[in-house]
Design an enzyme around this catalytic site. Structure first.
Site, PDB file in Angstrom:
ATOM      1  N   THR A   1      38.577  24.553  44.162  1.00  0.00           N
ATOM      2  CA  THR A   1      37.959  24.839  44.708  1.00  0.00           C
ATOM      3  C   THR A   1      37.274  26.305  44.929  1.00  0.00           C
ATOM      4  O   THR A   1      39.261  27.123  45.888  1.00  0.00           O
ATOM      5  CB  THR A   1      37.755  23.966  45.616  1.00  0.00           C
ATOM      6  OG1 THR A   1      36.818  24.075  46.566  1.00  0.00           O
ATOM      7  CG2 THR A   1      38.625  23.667  46.488  1.00  0.00           C
ATOM      8  N   ASP A   2      36.552  26.856  45.360  1.00  0.00           N
ATOM      9  CA  ASP A   2      36.478  28.198  45.776  1.00  0.00           C
ATOM     10  C   ASP A   2      37.275  28.052  47.444  1.00  0.00           C
ATOM     11  O   ASP A   2      37.634  28.970  47.982  1.00  0.00           O
ATOM     12  CB  ASP A   2      34.789  29.024  45.961  1.00  0.00           C
ATOM     13  CG  ASP A   2      33.875  27.677  46.700  1.00  0.00           C
ATOM     14  OD1 ASP A   2      34.409  26.667  46.989  1.00  0.00           O
ATOM     15  OD2 ASP A   2      32.831  27.804  46.407  1.00  0.00           O
ATOM     16  N   GLU A   3      36.936  26.985  47.898  1.00  0.00           N
ATOM     17  CA  GLU A   3      37.347  26.376  49.746  1.00  0.00           C
ATOM     18  C   GLU A   3      38.867  26.994  49.562  1.00  0.00           C
ATOM     19  O   GLU A   3      39.544  27.377  50.776  1.00  0.00           O
ATOM     20  CB  GLU A   3      37.063  25.731  49.761  1.00  0.00           C
ATOM     21  CG  GLU A   3      35.892  24.923  49.574  1.00  0.00           C
ATOM     22  CD  GLU A   3      35.268  23.758  50.549  1.00  0.00           C
ATOM     23  OE1 GLU A   3      36.481  23.281  51.631  1.00  0.00           O
ATOM     24  OE2 GLU A   3      34.748  23.119  50.681  1.00  0.00           O
TER      25      GLU A   3
ATOM     26  N   TYR B   1      41.843  19.888  53.941  1.00  0.00           N
ATOM     27  CA  TYR B   1      41.245  19.731  52.485  1.00  0.00           C
ATOM     28  C   TYR B   1      41.495  20.981  51.404  1.00  0.00           C
ATOM     29  O   TYR B   1      42.432  20.952  50.952  1.00  0.00           O
ATOM     30  CB  TYR B   1      40.525  19.035  52.452  1.00  0.00           C
ATOM     31  CG  TYR B   1      39.205  19.083  50.937  1.00  0.00           C
ATOM     32  CD1 TYR B   1      39.545  19.042  50.071  1.00  0.00           C
ATOM     33  CD2 TYR B   1      38.231  20.535  50.386  1.00  0.00           C
ATOM     34  CE1 TYR B   1      38.624  19.219  48.629  1.00  0.00           C
ATOM     35  CE2 TYR B   1      37.809  21.322  49.483  1.00  0.00           C
ATOM     36  CZ  TYR B   1      38.130  19.741  48.469  1.00  0.00           C
ATOM     37  OH  TYR B   1      37.920  19.949  47.810  1.00  0.00           O
TER      38      TYR B   1
ATOM     39  N   LYS C   1      44.585  21.425  48.327  1.00  0.00           N
ATOM     40  CA  LYS C   1      44.056  21.807  47.343  1.00  0.00           C
ATOM     41  C   LYS C   1      44.423  23.614  47.142  1.00  0.00           C
ATOM     42  O   LYS C   1      44.864  23.540  46.107  1.00  0.00           O
ATOM     43  CB  LYS C   1      42.590  22.329  47.355  1.00  0.00           C
ATOM     44  CG  LYS C   1      41.315  20.684  46.814  1.00  0.00           C
ATOM     45  CD  LYS C   1      41.718  20.001  46.296  1.00  0.00           C
ATOM     46  CE  LYS C   1      41.227  20.416  45.107  1.00  0.00           C
ATOM     47  NZ  LYS C   1      41.389  19.084  43.968  1.00  0.00           N
TER      48      LYS C   1
HETATM   49  P1  NAD Z   1      34.788  12.470  44.441  1.00  0.00           P
HETATM   50  O1  NAD Z   1      35.372  12.555  45.945  1.00  0.00           O
HETATM   51  O2  NAD Z   1      33.535  12.640  44.081  1.00  0.00           O
HETATM   52  O3  NAD Z   1      35.682  12.193  43.359  1.00  0.00           O
HETATM   53  C1  NAD Z   1      37.467  11.806  43.650  1.00  0.00           C
HETATM   54  C2  NAD Z   1      37.148  10.917  42.808  1.00  0.00           C
HETATM   55  O4  NAD Z   1      39.331  10.791  42.416  1.00  0.00           O
HETATM   56  C3  NAD Z   1      37.110   9.551  42.528  1.00  0.00           C
HETATM   57  O5  NAD Z   1      36.560   8.565  41.858  1.00  0.00           O
HETATM   58  C4  NAD Z   1      38.703   8.494  43.744  1.00  0.00           C
HETATM   59  O6  NAD Z   1      38.299   7.154  43.319  1.00  0.00           O
HETATM   60  C5  NAD Z   1      39.399   9.501  42.853  1.00  0.00           C
HETATM   61  N1  NAD Z   1      40.757   9.494  43.269  1.00  0.00           N
HETATM   62  C6  NAD Z   1      41.204   9.718  45.084  1.00  0.00           C
HETATM   63  N2  NAD Z   1      42.639   9.637  44.292  1.00  0.00           N
HETATM   64  C7  NAD Z   1      42.941   8.897  44.459  1.00  0.00           C
HETATM   65  C8  NAD Z   1      44.489   9.280  43.395  1.00  0.00           C
HETATM   66  N3  NAD Z   1      45.535   8.753  44.688  1.00  0.00           N
HETATM   67  N4  NAD Z   1      44.154   9.034  41.851  1.00  0.00           N
HETATM   68  C9  NAD Z   1      43.685   8.379  41.274  1.00  0.00           C
HETATM   69  N5  NAD Z   1      42.145   8.320  41.744  1.00  0.00           N
HETATM   70  C10 NAD Z   1      41.812   9.083  42.743  1.00  0.00           C
HETATM   71  O7  NAD Z   1      34.837  14.060  44.268  1.00  0.00           O
HETATM   72  P2  NAD Z   1      34.080  15.064  43.473  1.00  0.00           P
HETATM   73  O8  NAD Z   1      33.019  15.899  44.143  1.00  0.00           O
HETATM   74  O9  NAD Z   1      33.571  14.806  41.788  1.00  0.00           O
HETATM   75  O10 NAD Z   1      35.350  16.266  43.040  1.00  0.00           O
HETATM   76  C11 NAD Z   1      36.424  16.174  41.643  1.00  0.00           C
HETATM   77  C12 NAD Z   1      37.121  17.327  41.918  1.00  0.00           C
HETATM   78  O11 NAD Z   1      37.204  18.767  41.786  1.00  0.00           O
HETATM   79  C13 NAD Z   1      38.538  17.090  43.522  1.00  0.00           C
HETATM   80  O12 NAD Z   1      39.315  17.510  42.717  1.00  0.00           O
HETATM   81  C14 NAD Z   1      37.700  18.423  43.976  1.00  0.00           C
HETATM   82  O13 NAD Z   1      38.361  18.752  45.118  1.00  0.00           O
HETATM   83  C15 NAD Z   1      36.618  19.570  43.422  1.00  0.00           C
HETATM   84  N6  NAD Z   1      35.912  20.115  43.567  1.00  0.00           N
HETATM   85  C16 NAD Z   1      34.881  19.549  44.290  1.00  0.00           C
HETATM   86  C17 NAD Z   1      33.633  20.314  43.571  1.00  0.00           C
HETATM   87  C18 NAD Z   1      32.533  19.370  44.867  1.00  0.00           C
HETATM   88  O14 NAD Z   1      31.321  20.544  45.833  1.00  0.00           O
HETATM   89  N7  NAD Z   1      32.326  18.103  44.745  1.00  0.00           N
HETATM   90  C19 NAD Z   1      33.827  21.597  44.009  1.00  0.00           C
HETATM   91  C20 NAD Z   1      34.395  22.597  43.250  1.00  0.00           C
HETATM   92  C21 NAD Z   1      36.014  21.517  43.356  1.00  0.00           C
HETATM   93  O1  DAU Z   2      32.782  24.366  47.552  1.00  0.00           O
HETATM   94  C1  DAU Z   2      33.309  23.297  47.572  1.00  0.00           C
HETATM   95  C2  DAU Z   2      33.730  22.448  48.361  1.00  0.00           C
HETATM   96  O2  DAU Z   2      32.189  22.063  48.231  1.00  0.00           O
HETATM   97  C3  DAU Z   2      34.206  21.684  47.588  1.00  0.00           C
HETATM   98  O3  DAU Z   2      35.966  21.840  47.242  1.00  0.00           O
HETATM   99  C4  DAU Z   2      34.263  19.952  48.395  1.00  0.00           C
HETATM  100  O4  DAU Z   2      34.696  18.820  47.848  1.00  0.00           O
HETATM  101  C5  DAU Z   2      32.923  19.397  48.657  1.00  0.00           C
HETATM  102  O5  DAU Z   2      32.910  18.945  49.277  1.00  0.00           O
HETATM  103  C6  DAU Z   2      32.317  20.767  49.087  1.00  0.00           C
HETATM  104  O6  DAU Z   2      32.377  21.433  50.876  1.00  0.00           O
HETATM  105  P1  DAU Z   2      32.306  21.622  52.330  1.00  0.00           P
HETATM  106  O7  DAU Z   2      32.523  21.416  52.547  1.00  0.00           O
HETATM  107  O8  DAU Z   2      30.688  23.120  51.195  1.00  0.00           O
HETATM  108  O9  DAU Z   2      30.295  20.222  51.395  1.00  0.00           O
HETATM  109  P2  DAU Z   2      29.878  19.707  52.301  1.00  0.00           P
HETATM  110  O10 DAU Z   2      28.992  18.782  51.360  1.00  0.00           O
HETATM  111  O11 DAU Z   2      30.738  18.874  53.184  1.00  0.00           O
HETATM  112  O12 DAU Z   2      28.668  20.537  53.266  1.00  0.00           O
HETATM  113  C7  DAU Z   2      27.803  21.026  52.963  1.00  0.00           C
HETATM  114  C8  DAU Z   2      27.868  22.254  54.258  1.00  0.00           C
HETATM  115  O13 DAU Z   2      26.619  21.540  54.619  1.00  0.00           O
HETATM  116  C9  DAU Z   2      29.043  22.353  55.332  1.00  0.00           C
HETATM  117  O14 DAU Z   2      28.820  24.420  55.554  1.00  0.00           O
HETATM  118  C10 DAU Z   2      29.039  22.126  56.154  1.00  0.00           C
HETATM  119  C11 DAU Z   2      27.055  21.200  55.769  1.00  0.00           C
HETATM  120  N1  DAU Z   2      26.772  20.449  56.493  1.00  0.00           N
HETATM  121  C12 DAU Z   2      27.519  19.003  56.130  1.00  0.00           C
HETATM  122  C13 DAU Z   2      27.410  17.627  55.988  1.00  0.00           C
HETATM  123  C14 DAU Z   2      27.824  16.734  55.601  1.00  0.00           C
HETATM  124  C15 DAU Z   2      26.375  19.930  57.621  1.00  0.00           C
HETATM  125  O15 DAU Z   2      25.600  20.565  58.042  1.00  0.00           O
HETATM  126  N2  DAU Z   2      25.970  18.309  57.994  1.00  0.00           N
HETATM  127  C16 DAU Z   2      26.212  17.798  57.251  1.00  0.00           C
HETATM  128  O16 DAU Z   2      25.897  16.289  57.184  1.00  0.00           O
END
Ligand code: NAD
Ligand code: DAU
Length: 354
Positions: free
Chosen positions: A141-143, A166, A170
């Site tokens: 992730t970019d985080e 988190y 990562k």
């Molecule tokens: P998500 O939370 O929707 O899905 C995570 C999945 O992993 C779930 O299906 C869960 O059951 C499974 N899981 C959790 N713990 C596990 C374990 N111990 N063993 C096996 N499976 C397990 O997450 P997502 O949003 O789909 O993100 C997927 C990946 O991409 C993550 O690694 C996250 O860090 C990365 N990522 C997410 C975003 C985003 O915006 N959502 C952006 C950049 C990177």
């Molecule tokens: O940047 C990539 C990341 O993006 C991934 O690695 C993470 O898995 C994913 O959860 C996401 O992280 P963020 O913290 O950026 O996403 P989130 O949707 O939780 O929040 C997006 C922005 O919105 C953040 O600035 C917090 C704000 N927010 C979020 C929620 C849930 C609110 O203002 N209100 C809310 O209720």
């Protein structure tokens, strides 16, 4: 035909990747989906895959080393795409422990299994040589870069400076993957993507949470002043980028993935309200997230120039289609927003409103 182990394939991005592999790349891959089915994993996301001959689902934990060994040897895995993670920042603030276990220990267990099963000579303990064509992709992730000021972009050489449990977990996993390349020669890539949106996203994340609240005429909880910036990318574009890295990525390299699509949170929330024709009076400014990163933005020049990837969705059409998907899939949404979700929501947002 390659056998790919997709971990976390029942989550939001992993399930999109599995659907993409099975539907749009016929005959290229067998897919073994290993997922622990935590609150975020949902097999309803994979109905389309259920009867596919090239697909196997295994319920299990990436930390379970003996299970990993069985999977690698039984299915002769050639590639690992590690999506499995605890992924929500707010939950990591509430309880970091599971993030350390899954995101760090789980990644290391997977790296060890790959190293063991892919090396050509089992007595070669270090500096191993590996079978041709194998690859481990750590989906990051970019985080991990921390936050940006008002200008500038994250490049692959930006120093890591994670701020939440988190993102720290990562970042640790990224460094482990890179260390397994530098020390043991394991063929890995690390991808660092910006914020994803699209169908099947669990409504703890900003966009689906706001859509769900709008549909129920509930207040929209905007953290702090709502001026934090995220760089939004449609989940299908993220999955295409990972496929490009799988097919063409240079071993040991990091690829940033992002949509050049910066929006403040309040802009995103207002866009959702407008599409759903709901009043802005639903917006409720609540207590800020501790350690809230102000701005993320990705420089995606490397993956564009070296691997020929570019995002296909614009935010305007992507958000429109995403809202449409949630409207057409209210049953999915209602099943996901069950008793446990209500407990989570009360815990998280009850406190923020105090
Ligand atoms: P998500 O939370 O929707 O899905 C995570 C999945 O992993 C779930 O299906 C869960 O059951 C499974 N899981 C959790 N713990 C596990 C374990 N111990 N063993 C096996 N499976 C397990 O997450 P997502 O949003 O789909 O993100 C997927 C990946 O991409 C993550 O690694 C996250 O860090 C990365 N990522 C997410 C975003 C985003 O915006 N959502 C952006 C950049 C990177
Ligand atoms: O940047 C990539 C990341 O993006 C991934 O690695 C993470 O898995 C994913 O959860 C996401 O992280 P963020 O913290 O950026 O996403 P989130 O949707 O939780 O929040 C997006 C922005 O919105 C953040 O600035 C917090 C704000 N927010 C979020 C929620 C849930 C609110 O203002 N209100 C809310 O209720």
């Amino acid at each position: 035909m390659k056998s790919l182990l997709v971990t976390g394939g029942a989550g939001f991005i992993g399930s999109c990747f599995v659907r993409r592999l099975l539907v749009s790349s016929p005959e290229k891959h067998n897919v073994i989906n290993l997922d622990a089915l935590t609150y975020a994993g949902n097999l309803e996301n994979l109905k389309l895959a259920e009867n596919n001959q090239r697909y196997i689902f295994i319920k299990g934990d990436i930390c379970d080393r003996s299970l990993l060994e069985k999977i690698f040897s039984k299915y002769e895995i050639d590639g690992v795409i590690n999506f499995a993670a605890e992924s929500h920042v707010d939950r990591s603030i509430e309880n970091p422990e599971e993030f350390i276990r899954t995101n760090i220990m789980g990644t290391q267990a997977l790296l060890d299994a790959a190293k063991k099963y892919w090396k050509l000579n089992s007595s070669d303990k270090y500096c191993a040589q590996y079978r041709d064509g194998v690859k481990f992709i750590q989906v990051s992730t970019d985080e991990v870069y921390g936050e940006l000021g008002p200008s500038g972009l994250f490049s692959e050489s930006t120093p890591l400076s994670p701020n939440s449990p988190y993102s720290a977990s990562k970042a640790s996993a990224d460094l482990l993957a890179l260390a397994y390349h530098n020390t043991f020669g394991l063929p890995i890539n690390v991808t660092r993507c910006s914020n994803n949106y699209g169908p099947y996203q669990f409504p703890e994340k900003l966009i689906p949470l706001m859509i769900n609240n709008c549909l129920n005429d509930k207040p929209l909880p905007v953290y702090g002043n709502g001026l934090q910036v995220r760089d939004w990318l449609h989940v299908e574009d993220h999955c295409e980028a990972i496929l490009a890295v799988l097919e063409k990525g240079n071993n040991g390299e990091i690829y940033n993935i992002g949509g050049n699509c910066e929006r403040t949170n309040i802009e995103v929330v207002k866009a959702i309200l407008k599409i759903l024709k709901k009043p802005e009076s639903l917006i409720s400014y609540v207590k800020d997230r501790p350690g809230h990163d102000k701005r993320y933005a990705i420089n995606n020049a490397k993956i564009k120039n070296n691997l020929g990837w570019a995002p296909k969705h614009t935010f305007e059409t992507g958000i429109d289609e995403t809202i449409d998907w949630y409207l057409k899939n209210e049953e999915w949404l209602n099943r996901v927003v069950n008793g446990k979700y209500t407990d989570y929501y009360e815990r998280m947002y009850g406190e923020k409103n105090e």
